[in-house]
Write an enzyme that holds these catalytic residues in place. Structure first.
Site, PDB file in Angstrom:
ATOM      1  CB  ALA A   1      -0.931   0.001   1.207  1.00  0.00           C
TER       2      ALA A   1
ATOM      3  NE  ARG B   1       3.474   6.125  -2.646  1.00  0.00           N
ATOM      4  CZ  ARG B   1       4.015   7.044  -3.424  1.00  0.00           C
ATOM      5  NH1 ARG B   1       3.522   8.248  -3.512  1.00  0.00           N
ATOM      6  NH2 ARG B   1       5.093   6.755  -4.131  1.00  0.00           N
TER       7      ARG B   1
ATOM      8  CE  LYS C   1      -5.678   1.615 -21.365  1.00  0.00           C
ATOM      9  NZ  LYS C   1      -5.529   2.995 -20.915  1.00  0.00           N
TER      10      LYS C   1
ATOM     11  CD  GLU D   1       4.361   2.577 -23.363  1.00  0.00           C
ATOM     12  OE1 GLU D   1       4.645   3.112 -22.289  1.00  0.00           O
ATOM     13  OE2 GLU D   1       4.540   1.379 -23.609  1.00  0.00           O
TER      14      GLU D   1
ATOM     15  CG  ASP E   1       6.351  -4.102 -20.166  1.00  0.00           C
ATOM     16  OD1 ASP E   1       6.015  -4.454 -19.024  1.00  0.00           O
ATOM     17  OD2 ASP E   1       6.327  -2.915 -20.549  1.00  0.00           O
TER      18      ASP E   1
ATOM     19  CG  HIS F   1      -1.142  -4.450 -21.921  1.00  0.00           C
ATOM     20  ND1 HIS F   1      -1.851  -4.822 -20.810  1.00  0.00           N
ATOM     21  CD2 HIS F   1      -0.070  -3.765 -21.453  1.00  0.00           C
ATOM     22  CE1 HIS F   1      -1.229  -4.389 -19.723  1.00  0.00           C
ATOM     23  NE2 HIS F   1      -0.143  -3.750 -20.087  1.00  0.00           N
TER      24      HIS F   1
END
Ligand code: NAP
Length: 479
Positions: free
Chosen positions: A18, A24, A182, A216, A235, A240
């Site tokens: 956490a 965060r 998404k 990206e 990755d 994905h």
């Protein structure tokens, strides 16, 4: 358009890790948004667990600071922040030791649903799952959520599955691929299966090819050494891009249930042909524009890890035989774009004069930026002077069509609430992950044996020249 929010029953959500970046930046701000709209109730508890000696006050302050930084409107929501922070507890727990487990148990209520979110390194999954059971903290209704990367290859994915299944049934395990959270990705299923318009066209008779791009503009700065152990194939492609491919290519499930949907996705992966070496291009960005290249960021001048992959994939089934899927993903490219482009075949017989530069019908499903759907069509150019044609886009940007609501939800918000509701549709099943690795592994193994350097490409470009050739050879081009 304001969506209806149905509150979920009060829950105890334990977040291992956490104090870490993901919790965060994404998980806890996502929960805060669900709290503000009333989906998470004040009676819910978020129990932060990490190794640090942190006091309850310091943890609450850490989360307050995180909300201000990562939940853009939090500053305007003073009373909500205070109420949300009341739901937080902190327990120091060592995943691999004895410290903290008994105290963690004291925070869990017998009548509340329990979910354990493992936002920690996958090397800790097995120890945490074992400790939860050894200390009697997991109930038959409890859920366990794990983050990517789920394995490094088929063997390690199998080992992780075995670790988790020692204490949890498959129906309790939620493997996150945040792409599935998404809005547009889910809309792909609705677009296909709630409209009668597309399904008759959704096959190789009408679709020439499909392009799936996740580009990206950033490089691997800061996490180069970590990334260098995985590369673009592990990755991005194994998870994905393959998820996007599955949702685009799958058969209509008989009903919208988690297993009916996931069964169809597994069938797509199992139908993928092995990829010929000449149908894959690997790239690595070089230095440029005053910045270091991939090798500088990876801190290894010899590294052979790829920061870019493009590939031509054939699905060996009746629906898709003859319609290739071209996948590409990479870092440090010209723009940050994620989209699925369905490129339709030309009409079988054209009665109008040839149009220079005609690109044909395309359905573009945009994941980012500006989530939405565009349909490229051919129309008559207005005005006199003969039958000239023009291509125009019928554009539906969700934020414009549906209001701010469409933009507001981050993938993590939806996925965490799905965990609480017990809906596994948007999570990867164990056999699905293993099937994806089984397909990807031989490709990576071949690279490791060949030891060829990836093709260099300029930062800010579209990737290596060979990636353009991959389509040019077939008389096609990337969008
Ligand atoms: P991180 O910033 O390094 O945080 C790791 C967390 O794990 C910290 O809270 C740390 O607590 C805790 N931890 C480490 N060892 C522990 C132990 N033995 N017992 C209990 N807690 C322990 O990592 P992260 O970026 O948040 O990533 C977490 C996971 O999510 C990783 O698997 C990562 O691959 C995955 N992920 C991250 C992102 C992202 O954007 N960050 C995206 C996708 C997936 P202490 O600091 O107290 O030691």
């Amino acid at each position: 358009m304001v969506s209806r929010v149905i509150p979920v029953d009060p829950f105890d959500l334990v977040i291992f890790g956490a104090t870490g970046d993901l919790a965060r930046r994404k998980i806890i701000p996502g929960l805060f948004h669900r709290f503000v709209v009333g989906q998470m109730q004040p009676a819910a508890r978020i129990i932060g667990a990490a190794r640090s000696e942190t006091t309850q006050e310091a943890f609450v302050q850490l989360i307050r600071d995180s909300l201000e930084e990562f939940a853009p409107k939090a500053a305007e929501q003073g009373p909500e922040i205070a109420a949300f922070l009341e739901t937080l507890r902190y327990v120091r727990v060592d995943a691999v030791g004895d410290a903290g487990w008994r105290e963690l148990g004291q925070h869990l209520r017998p009548d509340a649903l329990r979910a354990f979110y493992l936002s920690v390194s996958p090397t800790l999954f097995g120890a945490i799952a074992d400790n939860l059971n050894a200390h009697g903290l997991a109930t038959p209704e409890s859920r366990i959520v794990v983050e990517k990367p789920f394995g490094h290859d088929l063997a390690s994915a199998r080992a992780l599955n075995a670790d988790l299944r020692r204490g949890f049934d498959e129906g309790q395990i939620y493997r996150i691929d945040h792409y599935l959270g998404k809005e547009t990705v889910q809309n792909l299923m609705v677009l296909r299966f709630a409209n009668s318009l597309w399904e008759p066209l959704w096959n190789s008779t009408h679709i020439d090819h499909v392009q799936i791009t996740v580009a990206e503009s950033l490089g691997v700065e800061g996490r180069g050494e970590y990334y260098d152990r995985s590369g673009a194939m592990r990755d991005m492609v194994q998870n994905h891009l393959m998820q996007l491919l599955c949702l685009t290519a799958m058969e209509p499930p008989s009903r919208f249930t988690p297993d009916a949907v996931r069964d169809e996705k597994v069938k797509v992966i199992e139908a993928l042909d092995p990829v010929e070496p000449s149908h894959i291009v690997r790239g690595q960005y070089r230095a440029g524009n005053g910045e270091g290249g991939y090798r500088d960021h990876a801190n290894d001048p010899q590294t052979l890890t790829e920061s870019f992959v493009a590939m031509k994939v054939n699905i060996g089934n009746w629906r898709w035989a003859g319609t290739p899927f071209y996948l590409r993903t990479g870092k440090k490219l010209r723009a940050r774009t994620s989209e699925i482009a369905i490129m339709f075949r030309d009409p079988p017989h054209m009665i109008f004069p040839k149009m220079e530069g005609r690109r044909g019908n395309a359905l573009i499903i945009r994941l980012q930026p500006d989530e939405g759907i565009t349909l490229r069509t051919t129309i008559k150019e207005p005005g006199p002077g003969g039958m000239r044609m023009a291509e125009v886009s019928l554009d539906m940007t969700f934020a414009e069509a549906l209001g701010a609501d469409a933009e507001a939800q981050d993938a993590y918000e939806r996925l965490v609430m799905d965990v609480i509701r017990g809906d596994q549709t948007l999570f990867m099943r164990g056999d699905e992950v293993e099937a994806a690795w089984a397909w990807v592994d031989p490709i990576i193994r071949r690279w490791e044996e060949d030891r060829q350097a990836p093709a260099p490409y300029d930062p800010g470009s579209s990737g290596p020249e060979d990636a353009l050739m991959l389509l040019h050879r077939d008389g096609r081009r990337w969008r």
